[in-house]
Scaffold this motif. Structure first.
Motif, PDB file in Angstrom:
ATOM      1  N   PRO A  66       0.795  -1.230   0.000  1.00  0.00           N
ATOM      2  CA  PRO A  66       0.000   0.000   0.000  1.00  0.00           C
ATOM      3  C   PRO A  66       0.831   1.286   0.000  1.00  0.00           C
ATOM      4  O   PRO A  66       0.268   2.371   0.106  1.00  0.00           O
ATOM      5  N   TYR A  67       2.138   1.197  -0.111  1.00  0.00           N
ATOM      6  CA  TYR A  67       2.987   2.389  -0.067  1.00  0.00           C
ATOM      7  C   TYR A  67       3.845   2.484  -1.337  1.00  0.00           C
ATOM      8  O   TYR A  67       4.153   1.490  -1.981  1.00  0.00           O
ATOM      9  N   ALA A  68       4.217   3.712  -1.675  1.00  0.00           N
ATOM     10  CA  ALA A  68       5.147   3.945  -2.785  1.00  0.00           C
ATOM     11  C   ALA A  68       6.562   3.652  -2.291  1.00  0.00           C
ATOM     12  O   ALA A  68       6.854   3.773  -1.093  1.00  0.00           O
ATOM     13  N   VAL A  69       7.434   3.268  -3.215  1.00  0.00           N
ATOM     14  CA  VAL A  69       8.822   2.968  -2.852  1.00  0.00           C
ATOM     15  C   VAL A  69       9.735   3.268  -4.033  1.00  0.00           C
ATOM     16  O   VAL A  69       9.307   3.179  -5.189  1.00  0.00           O
ATOM     17  N   GLN A  70      10.966   3.668  -3.716  1.00  0.00           N
ATOM     18  CA  GLN A  70      12.015   3.733  -4.717  1.00  0.00           C
ATOM     19  C   GLN A  70      13.084   2.744  -4.285  1.00  0.00           C
ATOM     20  O   GLN A  70      13.394   2.639  -3.100  1.00  0.00           O
ATOM     21  N   PHE A  71      13.643   2.029  -5.249  1.00  0.00           N
ATOM     22  CA  PHE A  71      14.738   1.101  -5.001  1.00  0.00           C
ATOM     23  C   PHE A  71      15.993   1.675  -5.637  1.00  0.00           C
ATOM     24  O   PHE A  71      16.039   1.873  -6.858  1.00  0.00           O
ATOM     25  N   LEU A  72      17.017   1.933  -4.825  1.00  0.00           N
ATOM     26  CA  LEU A  72      18.306   2.403  -5.315  1.00  0.00           C
ATOM     27  C   LEU A  72      19.293   1.250  -5.193  1.00  0.00           C
ATOM     28  O   LEU A  72      19.538   0.748  -4.091  1.00  0.00           O
ATOM     29  N   VAL A  73      19.831   0.803  -6.322  1.00  0.00           N
ATOM     30  CA  VAL A  73      20.773  -0.314  -6.336  1.00  0.00           C
ATOM     31  C   VAL A  73      22.148   0.212  -5.940  1.00  0.00           C
ATOM     32  O   VAL A  73      22.754   0.994  -6.678  1.00  0.00           O
ATOM     33  N   LEU A  74      22.621  -0.213  -4.763  1.00  0.00           N
ATOM     34  CA  LEU A  74      23.925   0.211  -4.277  1.00  0.00           C
ATOM     35  C   LEU A  74      25.044  -0.659  -4.837  1.00  0.00           C
ATOM     36  O   LEU A  74      26.168  -0.195  -5.012  1.00  0.00           O
ATOM     37  N   SER A  75      24.738  -1.921  -5.091  1.00  0.00           N
ATOM     38  CA  SER A  75      25.694  -2.821  -5.739  1.00  0.00           C
ATOM     39  C   SER A  75      24.948  -4.017  -6.300  1.00  0.00           C
ATOM     40  O   SER A  75      23.885  -4.381  -5.822  1.00  0.00           O
ATOM     41  N   GLY A  76      25.531  -4.615  -7.342  1.00  0.00           N
ATOM     42  CA  GLY A  76      24.962  -5.828  -7.914  1.00  0.00           C
ATOM     43  C   GLY A  76      24.163  -5.599  -9.177  1.00  0.00           C
ATOM     44  O   GLY A  76      24.050  -4.481  -9.674  1.00  0.00           O
ATOM     45  N   GLY A 115      15.901   0.758  -0.015  1.00  0.00           N
ATOM     46  CA  GLY A 115      14.486   0.999  -0.287  1.00  0.00           C
ATOM     47  C   GLY A 115      14.051   2.247   0.451  1.00  0.00           C
ATOM     48  O   GLY A 115      14.330   2.409   1.641  1.00  0.00           O
ATOM     49  N   ILE A 116      13.380   3.143  -0.258  1.00  0.00           N
ATOM     50  CA  ILE A 116      12.858   4.374   0.327  1.00  0.00           C
ATOM     51  C   ILE A 116      11.346   4.279   0.251  1.00  0.00           C
ATOM     52  O   ILE A 116      10.760   4.421  -0.819  1.00  0.00           O
ATOM     53  N   ARG A 117      10.722   3.961   1.408  1.00  0.00           N
ATOM     54  CA  ARG A 117       9.276   3.716   1.450  1.00  0.00           C
ATOM     55  C   ARG A 117       8.543   4.978   1.891  1.00  0.00           C
ATOM     56  O   ARG A 117       8.947   5.628   2.852  1.00  0.00           O
ATOM     57  N   HIS A 118       7.455   5.277   1.205  1.00  0.00           N
ATOM     58  CA  HIS A 118       6.625   6.430   1.524  1.00  0.00           C
ATOM     59  C   HIS A 118       5.264   5.922   1.980  1.00  0.00           C
ATOM     60  O   HIS A 118       4.485   5.423   1.172  1.00  0.00           O
ATOM     61  N   VAL A 119       4.996   6.059   3.265  1.00  0.00           N
ATOM     62  CA  VAL A 119       3.817   5.454   3.854  1.00  0.00           C
ATOM     63  C   VAL A 119       2.536   6.176   3.465  1.00  0.00           C
ATOM     64  O   VAL A 119       1.500   5.570   3.297  1.00  0.00           O
ATOM     65  N   VAL A 120       2.578   7.486   3.270  1.00  0.00           N
ATOM     66  CA  VAL A 120       1.396   8.263   2.916  1.00  0.00           C
ATOM     67  C   VAL A 120       1.530   8.736   1.483  1.00  0.00           C
ATOM     68  O   VAL A 120       2.619   9.026   1.013  1.00  0.00           O
ATOM     69  N   GLY A 121       0.429   8.849   0.763  1.00  0.00           N
ATOM     70  CA  GLY A 121       0.481   9.312  -0.614  1.00  0.00           C
ATOM     71  C   GLY A 121       0.823   8.159  -1.540  1.00  0.00           C
ATOM     72  O   GLY A 121       0.456   7.035  -1.296  1.00  0.00           O
ATOM     73  N   GLY A 122       1.546   8.431  -2.581  1.00  0.00           N
ATOM     74  CA  GLY A 122       1.941   7.351  -3.457  1.00  0.00           C
ATOM     75  C   GLY A 122       2.172   7.753  -4.889  1.00  0.00           C
ATOM     76  O   GLY A 122       2.743   7.002  -5.645  1.00  0.00           O
ATOM     77  N   ASN A 123       1.726   8.934  -5.277  1.00  0.00           N
ATOM     78  CA  ASN A 123       1.964   9.363  -6.644  1.00  0.00           C
ATOM     79  C   ASN A 123       3.394   9.864  -6.761  1.00  0.00           C
ATOM     80  O   ASN A 123       3.851  10.654  -5.962  1.00  0.00           O
TER      81      ASN A 123
END
Length: 128
Positions: A66-76, A115-123
């Motif tokens: 139910p939350y928006a997220v960004q995934f930043l690949v640090l390695s791999g 992972g940067i999770r945003h609990v409120v909102g989502g756009n």
């Protein structure tokens, strides 16, 4: 949340604890053959930072949250599912997923992701 400071607390801006903390994410990485290792790093308002470490071949199956997220690949290297798309990723790539959007991760090599999770909102949008 998993303890990362040795005192049982997690960095938060809400309580004013440990403001200005510096974390070396690469040194914090832990891996397990049993599956991905997730560490909750900090909460700032409605945003959580999470470190997820994968051994080669491990995955988190596609699912919705139910939350928006960004995934930043640090390695791999691997594949990240975002909505209806699959993206081949490597160190330095960022993939955004909207709230309630399909998300999943499959690794080709050992991988560390912030992972940067945003609990409120989502756009959200991601510029190329």
């Amino acid at each position: 949340m998993k303890e990362i400071w040795g005192r049982g607390d997690v960095v938060t801006q809400e309580t004013g604890e440990n403001r200005g903390a510096r974390l070396n994410l690469m040194q914090m990485a832990e891996f397990s053959r049993d599956g991905p290792v997730k560490k909750d790093l900090m909460r700032a308002g409605q945003t959580d930072l999470v470190l997820v470490c994968f051994e080669s071949g491990q995955e988190i199956l596609p699912h919705r949250e139910p939350y928006a997220v960004q995934f930043l690949v640090l390695s791999g290297e691997g594949t990240i599912v975002s909505g209806d798309g699959e993206y081949q990723v490597e160190t330095g790539h960022l993939v955004a997923v909207a709230a309630n959007g399909m998300r999943g991760i499959r690794c080709r090599t050992r991988m560390i992701i912030l992972g940067i999770r945003h609990v409120v909102g989502g756009n959200q949008t991601c510029r190329e």
